[in-house]
Design an enzyme around this catalytic site. Structure first.
Site, short mmCIF file in Angstrom:
data_model
loop_
_atom_site.label_atom_id
_atom_site.label_comp_id
_atom_site.label_asym_id
_atom_site.label_seq_id
_atom_site.Cartn_x
_atom_site.Cartn_y
_atom_site.Cartn_z
N ASP A 111 0.86 -1.19 0.00
CA ASP A 111 0.00 0.00 0.00
C ASP A 111 0.89 1.23 0.00
O ASP A 111 2.01 1.19 0.52
CB ASP A 111 -0.90 0.01 1.24
N ASP A 129 -7.04 -1.26 -4.57
CA ASP A 129 -8.09 -0.90 -3.62
C ASP A 129 -8.99 0.19 -4.21
O ASP A 129 -10.22 0.13 -4.08
CB ASP A 129 -7.50 -0.38 -2.31
#
Length: 152
Positions: A111, A129
């Site tokens: 991330d 995401d």
């Protein structure tokens, strides 16, 4: 179908961006893009959103394979006649596969998009995401619009 191209595009951008983060940033470092709003932060997640189900990789493998199969089936059955649904499912498919690739090859998800919304420190996320969320929001919009049409 063009919707698979959308999925491939999401996967490519997701994996390239994650590769750049892994190769060029130390874990935990952060680069401000817009102070107090947007940062590029090298982060790893061994679970799902907000770190839930941490270190349950087999669960994610099984769920993702079932989910991807369902999305592909749904795309083949319904996306031919519904452009917005096809785009939505293409985004969702690309996002699911993008994070699945990380889980299989890294045993964690990379991330890096770190946002502060009105001083709320939003959990760090990635392109996959984002694609998943945008796809779901588009499906919700479509459902609302179809509900309004049905009432008319």
């Amino acid at each position: 179908m063009i919707y698979y191209v959308i999925a491939l595009f999401v996967i490519a951008i997701d994996q390239i961006s994650k590769w750049l983060i892994v190769k060029n940033m130390e874990l935990g470092t952060s680069i401000p893009i817009i102070d107090n709003v947007l940062y590029i932060t090298s982060h790893r997640n061994r679970g799902a959103a907000w770190g839930i189900l941490e270190n349950k990789m087999w669960f994610f493998y099984i769920i993702t394979v079932i989910f991807v199969a369902f999305i592909v089936f749904y795309m083949k059955k319904y996306a031919k006649t519904d452009k917005l649904l096809g785009i939505s499912l293409g985004l969702i498919l690309g996002g699911a596969i993008g994070n699945f690739i990380d889980r299989v090859f890294r045993q964690e998800v990379v991330d890096f998009i770190h946002v502060y919304i009105f001083s709320y420190n939003y959990p760090v996320f990635n392109i996959a995401d984002s694609a998943l969320c945008i796809g779901v929001v588009l499906i919700i919009i479509q459902t609302v619009l179809e509900g309004k049409k049905a009432k008319e």
